[in-house]
Design a protein around this motif. Sequence first.
Motif, PDB file in Angstrom:
ATOM      1  N   GLY A   1      -6.230  11.529   0.913  1.00  0.00           N
ATOM      2  CA  GLY A   1      -4.797  11.817   0.898  1.00  0.00           C
ATOM      3  C   GLY A   1      -4.379  12.575  -0.347  1.00  0.00           C
ATOM      4  N   ALA A   2      -4.951  12.199  -1.492  1.00  0.00           N
ATOM      5  CA  ALA A   2      -4.607  12.906  -2.729  1.00  0.00           C
ATOM      6  C   ALA A   2      -5.079  14.356  -2.680  1.00  0.00           C
ATOM      7  CB  ALA A   2      -5.235  12.179  -3.923  1.00  0.00           C
ATOM      8  N   GLY A   3      -6.271  14.566  -2.124  1.00  0.00           N
ATOM      9  CA  GLY A   3      -6.771  15.931  -2.014  1.00  0.00           C
ATOM     10  C   GLY A   3      -5.902  16.779  -1.096  1.00  0.00           C
TER      11      GLY A   3
ATOM     12  N   LEU B   1      10.396   6.646   7.571  1.00  0.00           N
ATOM     13  CA  LEU B   1      10.860   8.013   7.753  1.00  0.00           C
ATOM     14  C   LEU B   1       9.932   9.052   7.122  1.00  0.00           C
ATOM     15  CD1 LEU B   1      13.067   9.763   8.982  1.00  0.00           C
ATOM     16  CD2 LEU B   1      14.375   9.512   6.879  1.00  0.00           C
ATOM     17  N   PRO B   2       9.354   8.813   5.933  1.00  0.00           N
ATOM     18  CA  PRO B   2       8.450   9.837   5.383  1.00  0.00           C
ATOM     19  C   PRO B   2       7.297  10.170   6.330  1.00  0.00           C
ATOM     20  CG  PRO B   2       9.016   8.255   3.677  1.00  0.00           C
ATOM     21  CD  PRO B   2       9.581   7.718   4.964  1.00  0.00           C
ATOM     22  N   SER B   3       6.732   9.187   7.007  1.00  0.00           N
ATOM     23  CA  SER B   3       5.640   9.478   7.941  1.00  0.00           C
ATOM     24  C   SER B   3       6.119  10.389   9.065  1.00  0.00           C
ATOM     25  CB  SER B   3       5.086   8.176   8.544  1.00  0.00           C
ATOM     26  OG  SER B   3       4.455   7.403   7.550  1.00  0.00           O
ATOM     27  N   VAL B   4       7.298  10.106   9.607  1.00  0.00           N
ATOM     28  CA  VAL B   4       7.810  10.927  10.699  1.00  0.00           C
ATOM     29  C   VAL B   4       8.055  12.349  10.218  1.00  0.00           C
ATOM     30  CG1 VAL B   4       9.728  11.261  12.297  1.00  0.00           C
ATOM     31  CG2 VAL B   4       8.780   8.977  11.939  1.00  0.00           C
ATOM     32  N   VAL B   5       8.695  12.496   9.072  1.00  0.00           N
ATOM     33  CA  VAL B   5       8.985  13.840   8.548  1.00  0.00           C
ATOM     34  C   VAL B   5       7.684  14.593   8.284  1.00  0.00           C
ATOM     35  CG1 VAL B   5       9.890  15.091   6.540  1.00  0.00           C
ATOM     36  CG2 VAL B   5      11.223  13.237   7.581  1.00  0.00           C
TER      37      VAL B   5
ATOM     38  N   ARG C   1       4.458  20.751   4.459  1.00  0.00           N
ATOM     39  CA  ARG C   1       4.860  20.791   3.063  1.00  0.00           C
ATOM     40  C   ARG C   1       4.576  19.446   2.384  1.00  0.00           C
ATOM     41  NH1 ARG C   1       5.656  25.846   1.203  1.00  0.00           N
ATOM     42  NH2 ARG C   1       6.249  27.138   2.984  1.00  0.00           N
ATOM     43  N   PRO C   2       4.380  19.438   1.052  1.00  0.00           N
ATOM     44  CA  PRO C   2       4.164  18.157   0.366  1.00  0.00           C
ATOM     45  C   PRO C   2       5.397  17.253   0.504  1.00  0.00           C
ATOM     46  CG  PRO C   2       3.884  20.031  -1.173  1.00  0.00           C
ATOM     47  CD  PRO C   2       4.341  20.584   0.137  1.00  0.00           C
ATOM     48  N   VAL C   3       5.165  16.017   0.872  1.00  0.00           N
ATOM     49  CA  VAL C   3       6.250  15.044   1.041  1.00  0.00           C
ATOM     50  C   VAL C   3       6.111  13.961  -0.030  1.00  0.00           C
ATOM     51  CG1 VAL C   3       7.152  13.210   2.525  1.00  0.00           C
ATOM     52  CG2 VAL C   3       6.599  15.453   3.497  1.00  0.00           C
TER      53      VAL C   3
ATOM     54  N   GLY D   1      -1.191  13.382   2.971  1.00  0.00           N
ATOM     55  CA  GLY D   1      -0.416  14.330   2.198  1.00  0.00           C
ATOM     56  C   GLY D   1       0.849  13.761   1.615  1.00  0.00           C
ATOM     57  N   ILE D   2       1.199  12.549   2.028  1.00  0.00           N
ATOM     58  CA  ILE D   2       2.380  11.905   1.459  1.00  0.00           C
ATOM     59  C   ILE D   2       1.998  11.223   0.147  1.00  0.00           C
ATOM     60  CG2 ILE D   2       4.066  10.050   1.805  1.00  0.00           C
ATOM     61  CD1 ILE D   2       3.884  10.552   4.794  1.00  0.00           C
ATOM     62  N   THR D   3       2.807  11.403  -0.886  1.00  0.00           N
ATOM     63  CA  THR D   3       2.631  10.646  -2.121  1.00  0.00           C
ATOM     64  C   THR D   3       3.899   9.847  -2.378  1.00  0.00           C
ATOM     65  OG1 THR D   3       3.406  12.480  -3.494  1.00  0.00           O
ATOM     66  CG2 THR D   3       1.030  12.341  -3.088  1.00  0.00           C
ATOM     67  N   VAL D   4       3.795   8.835  -3.237  1.00  0.00           N
ATOM     68  CA  VAL D   4       4.843   7.826  -3.341  1.00  0.00           C
ATOM     69  C   VAL D   4       5.191   7.580  -4.803  1.00  0.00           C
ATOM     70  CG1 VAL D   4       5.455   5.470  -2.617  1.00  0.00           C
ATOM     71  CG2 VAL D   4       3.771   6.759  -1.308  1.00  0.00           C
ATOM     72  N   VAL D   5       6.437   7.181  -5.052  1.00  0.00           N
ATOM     73  CA  VAL D   5       6.863   6.769  -6.396  1.00  0.00           C
ATOM     74  C   VAL D   5       7.363   5.326  -6.338  1.00  0.00           C
ATOM     75  CG1 VAL D   5       7.425   9.116  -7.163  1.00  0.00           C
ATOM     76  CG2 VAL D   5       9.188   7.703  -6.071  1.00  0.00           C
ATOM     77  N   ASN D   6       7.725   4.783  -7.468  1.00  0.00           N
ATOM     78  CA  ASN D   6       8.186   3.395  -7.566  1.00  0.00           C
ATOM     79  C   ASN D   6       9.488   3.192  -6.771  1.00  0.00           C
ATOM     80  OD1 ASN D   6       8.337   0.733  -8.398  1.00  0.00           O
ATOM     81  ND2 ASN D   6       8.755   1.189 -10.554  1.00  0.00           N
ATOM     82  N   ILE D   7       9.767   1.967  -6.428  1.00  0.00           N
ATOM     83  CA  ILE D   7      10.976   1.605  -5.697  1.00  0.00           C
ATOM     84  C   ILE D   7      12.218   2.094  -6.447  1.00  0.00           C
ATOM     85  CG2 ILE D   7      12.324  -0.368  -4.897  1.00  0.00           C
ATOM     86  CD1 ILE D   7       9.545  -1.876  -4.740  1.00  0.00           C
ATOM     87  N   ASP D   8      13.100   2.790  -5.742  1.00  0.00           N
ATOM     88  CA  ASP D   8      14.375   3.293  -6.283  1.00  0.00           C
ATOM     89  C   ASP D   8      14.184   4.383  -7.335  1.00  0.00           C
ATOM     90  OD1 ASP D   8      15.932   1.643  -4.670  1.00  0.00           O
ATOM     91  OD2 ASP D   8      16.056   0.049  -6.156  1.00  0.00           O
ATOM     92  N   ASN D   9      12.996   4.927  -7.472  1.00  0.00           N
ATOM     93  CA  ASN D   9      12.753   5.928  -8.512  1.00  0.00           C
ATOM     94  C   ASN D   9      13.053   7.337  -8.003  1.00  0.00           C
ATOM     95  OD1 ASN D   9      11.964   7.340 -10.747  1.00  0.00           O
ATOM     96  ND2 ASN D   9       9.778   6.875 -10.569  1.00  0.00           N
ATOM     97  N   GLY D  10      14.334   7.583  -7.720  1.00  0.00           N
ATOM     98  CA  GLY D  10      14.743   8.915  -7.296  1.00  0.00           C
ATOM     99  C   GLY D  10      14.464   9.953  -8.365  1.00  0.00           C
TER     100      GLY D  10
END
Lengths: 223, 223, 223, 223, 223, 223, 223, 223
Positions: free
Chosen positions: E209-211, G157-161, G167-169, G198-207
């Motif tokens: 996924g990171a790649g 929702l990120p998975s659906v988008v 594009r990177p999500v 291809g989806i990457t994630v940040v901390n909870i509420d970390n807009g």
Amino acid sequence: MPDVDDLGFARVDTGRLKRRGLSEVVFCPGKTPDQVLAIFRSLRDAGQNAFATRAAPELYAALRAELPELVYHAAARAMTLDTVPLPAPSGLVAVVCAGTSDLPVAEEAALAAERLGAHVERVTDVGLAGLHRLMPFVDRLRAARAVVVVAGMEGALPSVVAGLIDRPVIAVPTSIGYGTSMNGVAALLAMLNTCVPGITVVNIDNGFGAGVAAAMINRTGKD
Amino acid sequence: MPDVDDLGFARVDTGRLKRRGLSEVVFCPGKTPDQVLAIFRSLRDAGQNAFATRAAPELYAALRAELPELVYHAAARAMTLDTVPLPAPSGLVAVVCAGTSDLPVAEEAALAAERLGAHVERVTDVGLAGLHRLMPFVDRLRAARAVVVVAGMEGALPSVVAGLIDRPVIAVPTSIGYGTSMNGVAALLAMLNTCVPGITVVNIDNGFGAGVAAAMINRTGKD
Amino acid sequence: MPDVDDLGFARVDTGRLKRRGLSEVVFCPGKTPDQVLAIFRSLRDAGQNAFATRAAPELYAALRAELPELVYHAAARAMTLDTVPLPAPSGLVAVVCAGTSDLPVAEEAALAAERLGAHVERVTDVGLAGLHRLMPFVDRLRAARAVVVVAGMEGALPSVVAGLIDRPVIAVPTSIGYGTSMNGVAALLAMLNTCVPGITVVNIDNGFGAGVAAAMINRTGKD
Amino acid sequence: MPDVDDLGFARVDTGRLKRRGLSEVVFCPGKTPDQVLAIFRSLRDAGQNAFATRAAPELYAALRAELPELVYHAAARAMTLDTVPLPAPSGLVAVVCAGTSDLPVAEEAALAAERLGAHVERVTDVGLAGLHRLMPFVDRLRAARAVVVVAGMEGALPSVVAGLIDRPVIAVPTSIGYGTSMNGVAALLAMLNTCVPGITVVNIDNGFGAGVAAAMINRTGKD
Amino acid sequence: MPDVDDLGFARVDTGRLKRRGLSEVVFCPGKTPDQVLAIFRSLRDAGQNAFATRAAPELYAALRAELPELVYHAAARAMTLDTVPLPAPSGLVAVVCAGTSDLPVAEEAALAAERLGAHVERVTDVGLAGLHRLMPFVDRLRAARAVVVVAGMEGALPSVVAGLIDRPVIAVPTSIGYGTSMNGVAALLAMLNTCVPGITVVNIDNGFGAGVAAAMINRTGKD
Amino acid sequence: MPDVDDLGFARVDTGRLKRRGLSEVVFCPGKTPDQVLAIFRSLRDAGQNAFATRAAPELYAALRAELPELVYHAAARAMTLDTVPLPAPSGLVAVVCAGTSDLPVAEEAALAAERLGAHVERVTDVGLAGLHRLMPFVDRLRAARAVVVVAGMEGALPSVVAGLIDRPVIAVPTSIGYGTSMNGVAALLAMLNTCVPGITVVNIDNGFGAGVAAAMINRTGKD
Amino acid sequence: MPDVDDLGFARVDTGRLKRRGLSEVVFCPGKTPDQVLAIFRSLRDAGQNAFATRAAPELYAALRAELPELVYHAAARAMTLDTVPLPAPSGLVAVVCAGTSDLPVAEEAALAAERLGAHVERVTDVGLAGLHRLMPFVDRLRAARAVVVVAGMEGALPSVVAGLIDRPVIAVPTSIGYGTSMNGVAALLAMLNTCVPGITVVNIDNGFGAGVAAAMINRTGKD
Amino acid sequence: MPDVDDLGFARVDTGRLKRRGLSEVVFCPGKTPDQVLAIFRSLRDAGQNAFATRAAPELYAALRAELPELVYHAAARAMTLDTVPLPAPSGLVAVVCAGTSDLPVAEEAALAAERLGAHVERVTDVGLAGLHRLMPFVDRLRAARAVVVVAGMEGALPSVVAGLIDRPVIAVPTSIGYGTSMNGVAALLAMLNTCVPGITVVNIDNGFGAGVAAAMINRTGKD
């Protein structure tokens, strides 16, 4: 339906005293003053003594005009209403407490055991940081039919106590601590994982349940 | 790049001995025998002693033909290859162990401390179920510069030991236990939530890290 | 040191029988056959009966040549070596079991209680999916001095049993289940959060500890 | 009972100073002002200095009329009452802090170490987002007998510091962060799982414990 | 249904390449060799290149007779079958790895990014215990369009890397570690709680996924 | 005792069919072949059909000589023994499955629903990565009386399905995934936290329970 | 020390803008108004624009007299102070939001991306319960260089988008929900366990972090 | 866009009633009064009835001047605005509640089911501590098309109820309890791990979702 008083919002189980040797108990959080009042009256009308746990002072203040004979036990955060005499005390239960902050939970246990017919001996602030404080009480603990041990933080006092005596030990974890104490989970886990067989455990801060269990053991001693 | 030996799959940090007083250590799980062999040779060629933790007997068997001077420490599950003399021992570290099943972790700590220059005294099987077994050793523990205490299950022995002495105590939780022990998490939480100030803690089963910390404290004692 | 037999890898606490009414017990996982053998011999030489929990059949096979009088209790996964007569049974402990898969834990509890002097009545496979199976045994449970209730999955049987009787109930969660059972954590939580006061709980799969606690309560009944 | 002052709600362990080189310390949450007052007076009457952690300004305000010599350390949320002179400082402890929000925990550690006889050097706001801020202090850290490193969020600063020096590092996770920080659990886990051997860890926000451990190491340096 | 090849047990999404710039990928665990074979054939027949992750050597051995053009990438535990030429490489992605044991995850990331059109630069074994090993590569990292950083244990390397550069950093926690590493959860939490804004994170051990994410960013660089 | 067949190790609840419309079901893990055999014979002798879940092929191989009419359903890992005819099918249940690896759980649900009287329509491999694969089946799902949706990993398919139809949706999380999937906990949490009201959930991998619930809803449709 | 402004309680990293393309950002919780004021002044005096996250309206009210040019962004709970012109916008970032309650986090992401030089398109309230609301925006999302998707509850929702675009999500879980949402952990787990690579994630509420990552990707697009 | 009313901060899904048989519902926490007002007006203008959950009395007070026909359901903490007549009731749903404190969640379920066309029968305070209170209602429960069972603490009532009837049971855990109840997680786990097949579960305190699911089952009964 026999043995039940249907109040609409509650079905008071008036048969519980006969079945379990213990009337229905009111856990106050989430109940309105009117609901607590109605349940207490239902038990009184059934000729049974009533006991409420986690009763805030404000709740007592709201109810004492309606129930003048209501008694508030501040140290145990409990409220009682007695209609018939309590049983004459017989047999000994000890309640041991690791630190000053654990006192409300210990006192709830002691009150519950006393009302169910046990003499109760309290031993306070004998935690692991200074175990020599515990030693003078070991003989007295060996004389009890059941020993309740209340501790927060690392929750190790029940293991130490049980390692010294031949009596059933009921361990009560408290929510005293911070960080990884996780509101008492650390103490609970220590108690469940004791290397000393014969210790049993109740929920975090459940002094009442420990007191009832100790009193049931104490009554067994009369058989 | 100075102070680095680039093996492709690894960049051996040959400057670590000077910077930290401790050469790079090989954590064996997830590494092939060839990788461990190459790292040991790199350290040997740099004139440094080598240490590998969690080394299975099969790994030692695979490497001893290539490295005849390799030594296997079965009780500590460790492997060493010495190129220069170890430091002469000075100062005392004690390693205390709650139960027989905790011995491999305790031995890993003792070996690490010894190789970093400490005299080590081992005290075994003095858990809470029979604390009288600990008492004869208290004076000896008070003579140590640092005390490592290894325990699984409820993890309370470090609190008891630290309550009796004025020396830094390093607590090592082990994965010994079952059910809510959660492979050592219960013991770890008990150690972190101790009511006895001055105890510090390492990861579950991390005898090596505790031994290094104790040896660093022991070296401080020489200043 | 009195009351201790120092085996090097272990310090057998021979004073425990006098102090706690219960000899030291061997938890087998993580111990070598030689270690178990030496501890059993130490207890035998001290004139005490020996008990080992979680003993694999292979361990028994390895030891029976050395200790011909060794007995293997397959249903309880336990091993015993008796040097002196067991106490004459007195008083009743009941062991109730929710499902067939919970039997090994229940049998461990029953064996422990029997060896510590209790008559034991076993009630099997009376889980919540068919509660009518429990009802014929209620009178018998009310005759016991302590009731052990063993259950996995949702762990609710102790609450149902305790709601029907006036005796101390010791709940034993088992690791039977899958998914969110989390190897018994779900059952443990249900037991700790019971709405029926007087239930106490032991670690997951800890039949031995529950049996010891029940026997201690049973002995209290003799006072 | 010698070495104990029985206040009813507490048994002050006046022997602790001799046994551990550290008097009993008051953890304020869950204690009433009257209880804190009584314990401080008990220690004063025993000729010992007193220290209270997590003391709210309101608590200090409530007690200073009764104890005019009481001192409030706002930055460390601590309260002290000195009856005898503090030890003359000797040896160096460093307290390193990742971010501005971690300052109260760092200050609690520094105050504890100072009162137990260490010179303390404070290094503030040198977190991972700009490591060049740390570099000018490395030589000073190498001169300390023990280094306390305080960090919240990802809790990685202790690993970076320890990788650069040959001194014992005590890591203190703080509850600074949000979301999956889980009130400091993320930082704690990072510290326990460090790849740099020799780091030991205390409970979340436990600056006091870290300061005591550092001071005990510092005292060892005098041997 | 257009853009779908219905195999009964699977509906191969042949439209994904056009929609996402990336064909459907096979996650091997839980699939039989026959299922993997059929999906690879379906993609081949659709004129698309195929990629399978977490492919055991045994799986490759079982399939290569059926699919002679199948390629096994041992270091990345991956399997590919190419029907059309890969895109010509353009733009740079860097893959940084904390320790030797993290290499399989890093290699999976590198392989994925290469196949999606990126030049990939690998930087290995530059973990926190010796950060001077990282410094010579900083300029090269600043030249990349995206930087993948792979780390287990305390998972702090992504924060250090991101603090030095102005490029998007994708952090990959690995399951390397023991005890409270909890199979990579500790590293994941450290990465999510970084104090360095701009880092994003994928699931534990998800090099693939990171790649893909890095390659998508790299392609954006062409716009 | 009526409605119970006491086998010693089990009390077969033969009244369950009448009470619940569903005979007792055998969960195989933790049971010996002899125990499963005895329970199947007890049900057969009571004139009821038998069903066993999580039956390994080895278990079937061990029993088929004793029970020639035994049927093994490999795709569902189930075993059945029919004594009376199954109910004639009526009404439709749909079983939707996100990925190929989820098929065994989906098939267990489908088999359970079919045996309890439902027509079952299976829709396979329509996960979120290609939602256009789901769309052709929406009308068919709207014709079902209940829809079971099986998914691992992020567990979002039930929300998507339920957002498109007006039928009760039963979500089944599976243990397919890795890392923070935590053996299905991530999927379970997603299903419990759905923003689409009307979805209900069963335990991880509990296809059987979902099939029973769907069949009970389907039978309600006949009222 | 170059590139550092030492304020005593903080060391402002004035070199960060050059090193990372992003000045130091103030996370307000746990800082006093005076501390925030001093850091803002330090950045202003260094000729850099300042940004503070999680700024309560009360904090803004306390500071605006001292810093008249301070701007409060209520929807994003942010505060800015601009000394030099913002970069001219170039390239598109999309910020997609599942529900109305997620808006503050989405707005924080949008603001961060805008200030770092991106055009931002906002798409609001297109959660899974009515996916047809998302479809009209797919072409616009495909035109963005990076897409931030913000969602609470089941976090799908990120998975659906991502399944619809190339594009990177960047997925941002929010703490919106109740019960097993566990303040956003359920959403986070869903995002980490996505079946869409291809989806990457940040901390909870970390807009904020998501906005920075998107802007860094957007800047890469200019290379 | 058809079937959508774009309010800027929200896109009201006016097609949901036709698609799902249920209009969009407002979850109030995190929304301003103005936002709730606008969504209610949007639904009213679309000719649909509106429903808001977790509506504080203060929110109702703020809106009733603007929406005079708004109704507040205090026992269910819900708010409704009806534009068209509710469906005529048909078919029976039962809502069973373990204790008095669980009433608000039960009432939310009952209200939701009633508004979606079911007759609802409420059975209150029949928890495990006195199961004889449940027995008189069993025949009535067997007459329902679906049974919702609401319980906190050990969460075992759904298993007991389902063991007695042949109807689909939807279990709702509540956050009532303390300590290891973990705000309802203990009850949830008990319900997921039930030994009674056919029970399905919703999120903690999600009475609304349970009521919707029961109503959907009830409507299926009309087919």
